[in-house]
Design a protein around this motif. Sequence first.
Motif, short mmCIF file in Angstrom:
data_model
loop_
_atom_site.label_atom_id
_atom_site.label_comp_id
_atom_site.label_asym_id
_atom_site.label_seq_id
_atom_site.Cartn_x
_atom_site.Cartn_y
_atom_site.Cartn_z
N GLU A 121 0.81 -1.21 0.00
CA GLU A 121 0.00 0.00 0.00
C GLU A 121 0.85 1.27 0.00
O GLU A 121 0.34 2.37 0.21
N GLU A 126 2.19 3.11 -2.21
CA GLU A 126 1.89 4.19 -3.15
C GLU A 126 0.87 5.15 -2.57
O GLU A 126 0.93 6.36 -2.82
N THR A 127 -0.04 4.64 -1.73
CA THR A 127 -1.06 5.49 -1.13
C THR A 127 -0.44 6.60 -0.31
O THR A 127 -0.77 7.78 -0.46
N PHE A 171 -6.02 9.95 2.23
CA PHE A 171 -5.07 9.28 3.11
C PHE A 171 -5.77 8.83 4.40
O PHE A 171 -5.59 7.72 4.88
N PHE A 208 -8.04 5.79 3.83
CA PHE A 208 -7.21 4.58 3.74
C PHE A 208 -6.79 4.08 5.12
O PHE A 208 -6.89 2.89 5.43
#
Length: 383
Positions: A149, A151-152, A177, A180
Amino acid sequence: MRQIPMTRSCPFSPPDGATDEELGKVRLGTGDEIWYVTRHDLVRQMFGDTRFSSEVDGGAQGMPLHQAEPQPGMFIQMDPPRHTRLRRMLTGRFTLQRVNRLRPRIEQIVADQLDHVEKQPRPVDLVEHFALPVPSLVICELLGVPYAERETFQVASARLLDQNVSREEAEEAMGGFGVFLLELIAAKRARPGEGLLDDLLAGTDLTDEEVAGIAVLLLIAGHETTANMLGLGTLLLLQRPGQLALVRDDPEVAKTAVDEMLRYLSVVDSLLMRRASQDLDLGGTTIPEGDFITASLAAANRDPALCENPDDLDVTRPRTHHVAFGFGPHQCLGQNLARMELEIAYPALLRRLPGLRLAVPLEEVPTRDDMLVYGVHRLEVTW
């Protein structure tokens, strides 16, 4: 009135004009006028005095400064006692003793990433394939965030640190963000794992929103600063072959080298804003209540009062009282971890690739003058 200094004519020096005045007024790109301090002792005084409030928002291009009510968990924007409550929950996780336990795993992460670098067609972008993945892997493992994850949070942090984004774009990045992280926390509540976030959920009375706020800070701080030090520091050493050889060949020099490079490069410069909660004296100047103030950490770290020949890089220099990690109650929580990663990564990189050199002229290396954390966007190398 001059603008706050941002551009650097030399990639390894403080922003042009940063050292022109010890304490004075400057103007941000937003038009806000703020105090700007560069003298080392005054920087420490300002950051050490919690009457210079941290409950400030804005400061980047397009984001006017204002007094702010901190979001849950965002302890970097909190004053005592709220800051003290959250920081105390985390301090024990980042002691030198605790960080030393991570050394074997960090050494393995660095070695594995160098294996990956060697397999890439040359030239290789050392930022993409080494400087960014190493701290990202370390902080993901420490917190219990799936590296898949990454890249988030990498994309979100890049957006939040970009000085050219609008407030709307920054809020959109932060919102995504946050969603997530709240989803990740909900999954951890249902099925606990191993990691600092899991420990906070199980062992404290923090809300999910507070844990998410803490995670935002640790994920961004945990990879952005170290990644940029790895990239820019490698570029610096490639320009100083004698210093490079000392770092590569002498394990003891690696420790002093990291501290000296942190001082010399100061990748975090004028990011930290404060607001005078009352009329405050700073070096004989009154900072009126309500005025905003920032410091050039890069200029303070080149103050002749700090060390001899501050504009010279000396990787054997004994540790100085630099402010690359800030100072006072908000001093960087993860500095022990950052130092260890750099102490491991620089020598390992230089020993594995002894012929390492730039694949482009120095002037073609793109620097991060547009970002709140300085460094290089790319570092094309070969060997």
